[in-house]
Motif scaffolding. Structure first.
Motif, PDB file in Angstrom:
ATOM      1  N   PRO A 192       0.793  -1.231   0.000  1.00 13.77           N
ATOM      2  CA  PRO A 192       0.000   0.000   0.000  1.00 13.77           C
ATOM      3  C   PRO A 192       0.828   1.285   0.000  1.00 13.77           C
ATOM      4  CG  PRO A 192      -0.886  -1.576   1.579  1.00 13.77           C
ATOM      5  CD  PRO A 192       0.439  -2.118   1.129  1.00 13.77           C
ATOM      6  N   PHE A 193       2.043   1.238   0.539  1.00 15.50           N
ATOM      7  CA  PHE A 193       2.885   2.430   0.525  1.00 15.50           C
ATOM      8  C   PHE A 193       3.230   2.834  -0.907  1.00 15.50           C
ATOM      9  CE2 PHE A 193       3.624   0.559   4.698  1.00 15.50           C
ATOM     10  CZ  PHE A 193       3.494   1.655   5.525  1.00 15.50           C
ATOM     11  N   GLY A 194       3.415   1.840  -1.771  1.00 17.42           N
ATOM     12  CA  GLY A 194       3.772   2.116  -3.154  1.00 17.42           C
ATOM     13  C   GLY A 194       2.631   2.671  -3.977  1.00 17.42           C
ATOM     14  N   VAL A 195       1.399   2.519  -3.481  1.00 18.76           N
ATOM     15  CA  VAL A 195       0.226   3.047  -4.201  1.00 18.76           C
ATOM     16  C   VAL A 195      -0.537   4.042  -3.326  1.00 18.76           C
ATOM     17  CG1 VAL A 195      -0.046   1.039  -5.722  1.00 18.76           C
ATOM     18  CG2 VAL A 195      -1.118   1.029  -3.458  1.00 18.76           C
ATOM     19  N   SER A 196       0.175   4.674  -2.407  1.00 23.73           N
ATOM     20  CA  SER A 196      -0.486   5.602  -1.474  1.00 23.73           C
ATOM     21  C   SER A 196      -1.144   6.774  -2.206  1.00 23.73           C
ATOM     22  CB  SER A 196       0.517   6.125  -0.443  1.00 23.73           C
ATOM     23  OG  SER A 196       1.592   6.793  -1.076  1.00 23.73           O
ATOM     24  N   LYS A 197      -0.545   7.212  -3.301  1.00 18.62           N
ATOM     25  CA  LYS A 197      -1.133   8.313  -4.071  1.00 18.62           C
ATOM     26  C   LYS A 197      -2.485   7.903  -4.638  1.00 18.62           C
ATOM     27  CE  LYS A 197      -0.227  11.460  -7.925  1.00 18.62           C
ATOM     28  NZ  LYS A 197       0.754  11.852  -8.993  1.00 18.62           N
ATOM     29  N   GLU A 198      -2.538   6.703  -5.209  1.00 14.00           N
ATOM     30  CA  GLU A 198      -3.803   6.213  -5.779  1.00 14.00           C
ATOM     31  C   GLU A 198      -4.849   6.012  -4.676  1.00 14.00           C
ATOM     32  OE1 GLU A 198      -0.834   5.082  -6.396  1.00 14.00           O
ATOM     33  OE2 GLU A 198      -0.532   5.009  -8.584  1.00 14.00           O
ATOM     34  N   LEU A 199      -4.436   5.453  -3.533  1.00 15.37           N
ATOM     35  CA  LEU A 199      -5.374   5.228  -2.434  1.00 15.37           C
ATOM     36  C   LEU A 199      -5.907   6.542  -1.872  1.00 15.37           C
ATOM     37  CD1 LEU A 199      -3.658   2.315  -0.455  1.00 15.37           C
ATOM     38  CD2 LEU A 199      -5.827   2.202  -1.696  1.00 15.37           C
ATOM     39  N   SER A 200      -5.086   7.567  -1.868  1.00 12.44           N
ATOM     40  CA  SER A 200      -5.499   8.846  -1.277  1.00 12.44           C
ATOM     41  C   SER A 200      -6.588   9.530  -2.093  1.00 12.44           C
ATOM     42  CB  SER A 200      -4.288   9.779  -1.133  1.00 12.44           C
ATOM     43  OG  SER A 200      -3.778  10.143  -2.401  1.00 12.44           O
ATOM     44  N   THR A 201      -6.814   9.073  -3.336  1.00 18.64           N
ATOM     45  CA  THR A 201      -7.863   9.669  -4.164  1.00 18.64           C
ATOM     46  C   THR A 201      -9.198   8.939  -4.019  1.00 18.64           C
ATOM     47  OG1 THR A 201      -7.349   8.295  -6.104  1.00 18.64           O
ATOM     48  CG2 THR A 201      -6.117  10.355  -5.848  1.00 18.64           C
TER      49      THR A 201
ATOM     50  N   LEU B  47       1.160   4.369   7.269  1.00 18.13           N
ATOM     51  CA  LEU B  47       0.394   4.352   6.023  1.00 18.13           C
ATOM     52  C   LEU B  47      -0.752   5.358   6.052  1.00 18.13           C
ATOM     53  CD1 LEU B  47      -0.141   3.043   3.241  1.00 18.13           C
ATOM     54  CD2 LEU B  47      -1.656   1.439   4.430  1.00 18.13           C
ATOM     55  N   VAL B  48      -1.530   5.353   7.132  1.00 25.57           N
ATOM     56  CA  VAL B  48      -2.694   6.251   7.168  1.00 25.57           C
ATOM     57  C   VAL B  48      -2.263   7.720   7.206  1.00 25.57           C
ATOM     58  CG1 VAL B  48      -4.176   4.513   8.222  1.00 25.57           C
ATOM     59  CG2 VAL B  48      -2.941   6.104   9.699  1.00 25.57           C
ATOM     60  N   GLU B  49      -1.066   7.988   7.706  1.00 28.78           N
ATOM     61  CA  GLU B  49      -0.573   9.362   7.675  1.00 28.78           C
ATOM     62  C   GLU B  49      -0.285   9.811   6.248  1.00 28.78           C
ATOM     63  OE1 GLU B  49       2.780   9.424  10.287  1.00 28.78           O
ATOM     64  OE2 GLU B  49       1.556   9.558  12.114  1.00 28.78           O
ATOM     65  N   GLN B  50       0.034   8.849   5.370  1.00 25.72           N
ATOM     66  CA  GLN B  50       0.254   9.167   3.964  1.00 25.72           C
ATOM     67  C   GLN B  50      -1.051   9.230   3.171  1.00 25.72           C
ATOM     68  OE1 GLN B  50       3.241   6.838   1.890  1.00 25.72           O
ATOM     69  NE2 GLN B  50       4.434   6.539   3.766  1.00 25.72           N
ATOM     70  N   VAL B  51      -1.929   8.271   3.437  1.00 25.06           N
ATOM     71  CA  VAL B  51      -3.134   8.120   2.615  1.00 25.06           C
ATOM     72  C   VAL B  51      -4.290   8.989   3.105  1.00 25.06           C
ATOM     73  CG1 VAL B  51      -4.832   6.437   1.792  1.00 25.06           C
ATOM     74  CG2 VAL B  51      -2.422   5.793   1.970  1.00 25.06           C
ATOM     75  N   ARG B  52      -4.380   9.200   4.414  1.00 26.55           N
ATOM     76  CA  ARG B  52      -5.426  10.013   5.042  1.00 26.55           C
ATOM     77  C   ARG B  52      -6.843   9.477   4.830  1.00 26.55           C
ATOM     78  NH1 ARG B  52      -2.928  12.856   8.902  1.00 26.55           N
ATOM     79  NH2 ARG B  52      -1.060  13.866   8.103  1.00 26.55           N
ATOM     80  N   PRO B  53      -7.076   8.177   5.058  1.00 29.42           N
ATOM     81  CA  PRO B  53      -8.456   7.683   5.033  1.00 29.42           C
ATOM     82  C   PRO B  53      -9.141   8.041   6.349  1.00 29.42           C
ATOM     83  CG  PRO B  53      -7.005   5.925   5.693  1.00 29.42           C
ATOM     84  CD  PRO B  53      -6.124   7.127   5.429  1.00 29.42           C
ATOM     85  N   THR B  54     -10.424   7.797   6.437  1.00 29.17           N
ATOM     86  CA  THR B  54     -11.087   7.864   7.732  1.00 29.17           C
ATOM     87  C   THR B  54     -10.462   6.782   8.607  1.00 29.17           C
ATOM     88  OG1 THR B  54     -13.156   8.632   6.764  1.00 29.17           O
ATOM     89  CG2 THR B  54     -13.285   7.633   8.957  1.00 29.17           C
ATOM     90  N   THR B  55      -9.965   7.166   9.774  1.00 25.12           N
ATOM     91  CA  THR B  55      -9.187   6.231  10.589  1.00 25.12           C
ATOM     92  C   THR B  55      -9.685   6.192  12.023  1.00 25.12           C
ATOM     93  OG1 THR B  55      -7.221   6.728   9.249  1.00 25.12           O
ATOM     94  CG2 THR B  55      -6.862   5.603  11.358  1.00 25.12           C
TER      95      THR B  55
END
Length: 257
Positions: free
Chosen positions: A190-199, A221-229
């Motif tokens: 998921p770190f490698g696709v964090s940009k895609e996940l963040s959208t 990871l969540v600090e990079q992606v920023r989902p509801t956590t």
């Protein structure tokens, strides 16, 4: 008296030797199995289409895929702990697709996970297209627990038709799992696709004392992606039981209406 003491000492030594021999044999077996597993040669990642589909009578086009933990298999959703989740989703109009994502071969990650990511994407994409031929969906969400959370995130990042994801106590780095200590997913994590996940809309929950999947990795990871956590203080991997907040998050997505 001296004879009794000597006899007891001798018996204790024999019993200790037997126990130690058993422990050594057990440890040796585990080590040997791990080495054989590690050296067994590359195996192409492959998923067998074997999903279970539950469709409510009033279905209006929202489909949710469920991905289980590493050793649970699709029967996980029939367990008393998770049966209320399935009932809730059906009652709220979701078509449920229970994926048979059981993983037993760690060698899928011999190439850093490239073949695994490709196989995962193709498996889910093919399944969705096949289901659409019978009952077309308007919205799709991927929901996974533990290893299933890893699968949900990686598939979401690779499939543009996914509307959102839920990852409960997800795996991020495969080598964090004791079963995969000799592998890595540096090219499929998921770190490698964090940009895609963040959208994409996402929900992640975990215990901050989770040694099974390493809660520090999830925090990073969540600090990079920023989902509801949601973080559960003091909880380990048993935080997989705390899935109810994710149902409220799904309701807020308003996809099942």
């Amino acid at each position: 008296m001296k004879k009794r003491i000597a006899g007891a000492a001798l018996l204790g030594a024999v019993l200790f030797g037997i126990a130690a021999k058993g422990a050594i044999r057990e440890t040796s077996t585990r080590v040997r199995a791990s080495i054989e597993w590690a050296r067994g040669g590359r195996q192409t990642a492959h998923f067998t289409p074997n999903e279970k589909v539950l469709t409510p009578a009033d279905w209006r086009g929202a489909r949710i895929y469920l991905f289980s933990g590493l050793h649970n298999g699709p029967g996980m959703w029939d367990q008393p702990m998770f049966r209320p989740l399935v009932k809730h989703l059906l009652a709220n109009g979701w078509q449920i697709v229970i994926m048979d994502s059981h993983v037993t071969v760690a060698r899928h990650f011999d190439d850093g996970g490239i073949s695994y990511c490709r196989a995962l994407r193709e498996w889910i994409d093919d399944t969705d297209h096949r289901l659409d031929r019978a009952t077309p969906a308007r919205h799709r969400v991927l929901f996974g627990i533990s290893f299933g959370g890893y699968q949900a995130m990686m598939a979401t990042a690779q499939l543009p038709w996914v509307d959102g994801y839920v990852a409960i106590s997800p795996v991020t780095r495969i080598q964090a799992l004791s079963e995969f200590w000799f592998q890595n997913n540096d090219r499929c994590n998921p770190f490698g696709v964090s940009k895609e996940l963040s959208t994409r809309p996402g929900f992640v929950s975990y215990g901050d004392s989770d040694n099974r999947v390493n809660s520090v990795l999830i925090k990073d990871l969540v600090e990079q992606v920023r989902p509801t956590t949601i973080v559960h203080p003091g909880k380990g991997h048993e935080a997989i039981e705390e899935y109810r907040p994710s149902l409220r998050w799904l309701a807020d997505l308003d996809l099942a209406v």
